[in-house]
Every structure is written in C-alpha cells, then in structure tokens.
Write an enzyme that holds these catalytic residues in place. Sequence first.
Site, PDB file in Angstrom:
ATOM      1  N   GLY A   1       0.816  -1.217   0.000  1.00 49.45           N
ATOM      2  CA  GLY A   1       0.000   0.000   0.000  1.00 49.45           C
ATOM      3  C   GLY A   1       0.843   1.257   0.000  1.00 49.45           C
ATOM      4  O   GLY A   1       2.076   1.205   0.086  1.00 49.45           O
ATOM      5  N   SER A   2       0.161   2.401  -0.068  1.00 49.32           N
ATOM      6  CA  SER A   2       0.879   3.676  -0.206  1.00 49.32           C
ATOM      7  C   SER A   2       1.608   4.062   1.071  1.00 49.32           C
ATOM      8  O   SER A   2       2.633   4.745   1.010  1.00 49.32           O
ATOM      9  CB  SER A   2      -0.107   4.777  -0.608  1.00 49.32           C
TER      10      SER A   2
ATOM     11  N   GLY B   1       0.014  -1.660   6.338  1.00 54.30           N
ATOM     12  CA  GLY B   1      -0.999  -0.613   6.445  1.00 54.30           C
ATOM     13  C   GLY B   1      -2.353  -1.218   6.773  1.00 54.30           C
ATOM     14  O   GLY B   1      -2.464  -2.415   7.043  1.00 54.30           O
TER      15      GLY B   1
ATOM     16  N   ASP C   1      -6.967  -0.388   6.200  1.00 55.95           N
ATOM     17  CA  ASP C   1      -8.046   0.480   5.707  1.00 55.95           C
ATOM     18  C   ASP C   1      -8.912   0.992   6.846  1.00 55.95           C
ATOM     19  O   ASP C   1      -9.448   2.094   6.768  1.00 55.95           O
ATOM     20  CB  ASP C   1      -8.891  -0.296   4.687  1.00 55.95           C
TER      21      ASP C   1
ATOM     22  N   GLY D   1      -6.986  -4.940   2.810  1.00 55.10           N
ATOM     23  CA  GLY D   1      -7.241  -5.522   1.493  1.00 55.10           C
ATOM     24  C   GLY D   1      -7.671  -4.515   0.454  1.00 55.10           C
ATOM     25  O   GLY D   1      -7.997  -4.893  -0.668  1.00 55.10           O
TER      26      GLY D   1
ATOM     27  N   GLY E   1      -5.785  -2.762  -1.112  1.00 60.24           N
ATOM     28  CA  GLY E   1      -4.809  -2.959  -2.198  1.00 60.24           C
ATOM     29  C   GLY E   1      -4.835  -4.380  -2.753  1.00 60.24           C
ATOM     30  O   GLY E   1      -4.020  -4.732  -3.609  1.00 60.24           O
TER      31      GLY E   1
ATOM     32  N   GLU F   1      -1.015 -10.896   3.078  1.00 56.66           N
ATOM     33  CA  GLU F   1      -0.782 -10.057   4.271  1.00 56.66           C
ATOM     34  C   GLU F   1      -1.175 -10.808   5.545  1.00 56.66           C
ATOM     35  O   GLU F   1      -0.481 -10.735   6.560  1.00 56.66           O
ATOM     36  CB  GLU F   1      -1.591  -8.758   4.164  1.00 56.66           C
TER      37      GLU F   1
ATOM     38  N   LYS G   1      -8.005   6.493   9.196  1.00 55.12           N
ATOM     39  CA  LYS G   1      -8.302   5.051   9.232  1.00 55.12           C
ATOM     40  C   LYS G   1      -8.844   4.579  10.595  1.00 55.12           C
ATOM     41  O   LYS G   1      -9.253   3.434  10.731  1.00 55.12           O
ATOM     42  CB  LYS G   1      -7.043   4.247   8.924  1.00 55.12           C
TER      43      LYS G   1
END
Length: 229
Positions: free
Chosen positions: A24-25, A79, A81, A92, A94, A100, A118
């Site tokens: 992820g970012s 990371g 969400d 998930g 991403g 993961e 988040k």
Amino acid sequence: MKKLAAEKALEYVEDGMILGLGTGSTVKFAVEKLGELVKKGLSIKGIPTSIRTKKLAESLNIPIVDINEYSNIDLTIDGADEVDSFLNLIKGGGGALTREKIVAFHSEKVIIIIDESKVVKCLGMNFPIPVENTKYGWQATKKALEELGCTAELRTIVGETYITDNQNYIVDCDFGRIDEPDQLEQDINAIPGVLENGLFIDLVDDVIVGSNQGVMSLEKTRLIPDNKI
Ligand code: 5RP
C-alpha cells in the site's frame, strides 16, 4: 501523515531481522526508508506481501526471501483500511489481504501504520470487507456472502475484473457497522470458494498513527502522544 507513521515504524527495525513487508501507499514510504537504511549497511531480509512490494524492494536492493524458508518473521510493517479500538483491522484495499494475513500470522510482532482517517469506532463504518474468492463459482460464493447480510460487489479496476496476485477475484462486502468482527471473520471463511477475508482479528501488536498533531501510538481504546510511548 502516512510518511510520519512509516518513519516511526522503522525505529523498531534491528540488524539481522526477518521483516514482513506489507502493501500500500503507506508501506511504500516504509520500504523506501528501509532501502536507504540497507544502503547504509543495515542487514535485514524482507518477505513481501505482494508482487508490487516485491518489485519495489528489489529496486531498492533490499534482500528478499521466501516465507517457506523463513517462517519465523521478527517484525511485519503493514498498512490498513480501518482500525478499531481493539486494534482489529479491515485490510485488502490494495488486494493483498491473503498474503498479508499469512505473513502477519507468522510474525512475532505486527506494526500497522496509518493516517488518522483510518481510525474508527467500529469496523465496517467506512470500508467494505474485501473477500478473496476462487474464480470457479464466484457468483454462487457472492450470493452466499450476501446471505450473511452484506451488499457485495465484484472488484473491478478501470472496467476490468481485478485479479489478485494469487489469480483470484475479490468481492467487496459492505456489512455496515460490524459488531462481532471475530464471528464474522469465521462465518465468511466458512463459505466454500472463499480463500480469505480482510478482517484481521487479534493479529496486531501496535498501531502507529500519523496525524496533524504528530505521531501517535494507538493502544487498545486510547491514543498516546509519541513523547509518552
Ligand atoms: C493492501 C492493504 C493496505 O495496507 C491498505 O489498503 C492500506 O493502504 P494505504 O496505505 O495505501 O492506505 O491492506 O491489501
């Protein structure tokens, strides 16, 4: 905010560690910083949770190893969400939830890095649960998921069906507010055709939150300023 959280997490990395590398970012910032540390002489081995992270790590000369050879992972940085006050997660966004979860399960310590958007009171309030399904029978599986009480949608990306790194589909399941995430995690995974779902229950040790006020550690039920960690 994501970068702040990522840099704080790197303080937990020690020479010689086997490191799980999330996706992820936010994790991208952590992997980039790790690349700098490796260049300066840090010796670690990375286990990526996606092809995307693997390519990034390789481009930074971070040594990559196979989870089948190194299943005692010292630390995973990933990371999320959504994160609730019990440090349970939805992951998930991403699409990497299955790898993961496998990597988190085999990790001694799991640190989640997020920005403050988040953090939620209850899981499911802002984000659906991603569910990775076999292609075979996916519509029947989706129907069974809907029977658990959600609105389910096959994930697409620019008009094409999204395919995971494991060559499966993702159905995003919006249950609204989830009161019993541990039970729901089991109910979803009991449906044949479901490979894994994005509820991460009791897998996390620490959550580092980047916010306008700086970096905070999200402990179960309260936020603690960085200088008091
Ligand atoms: C990927 C994930 C990510 O960790 C999650 O979607 C958060 O991503 P980002 O850091 O880009 O906000 O679970 O499967």
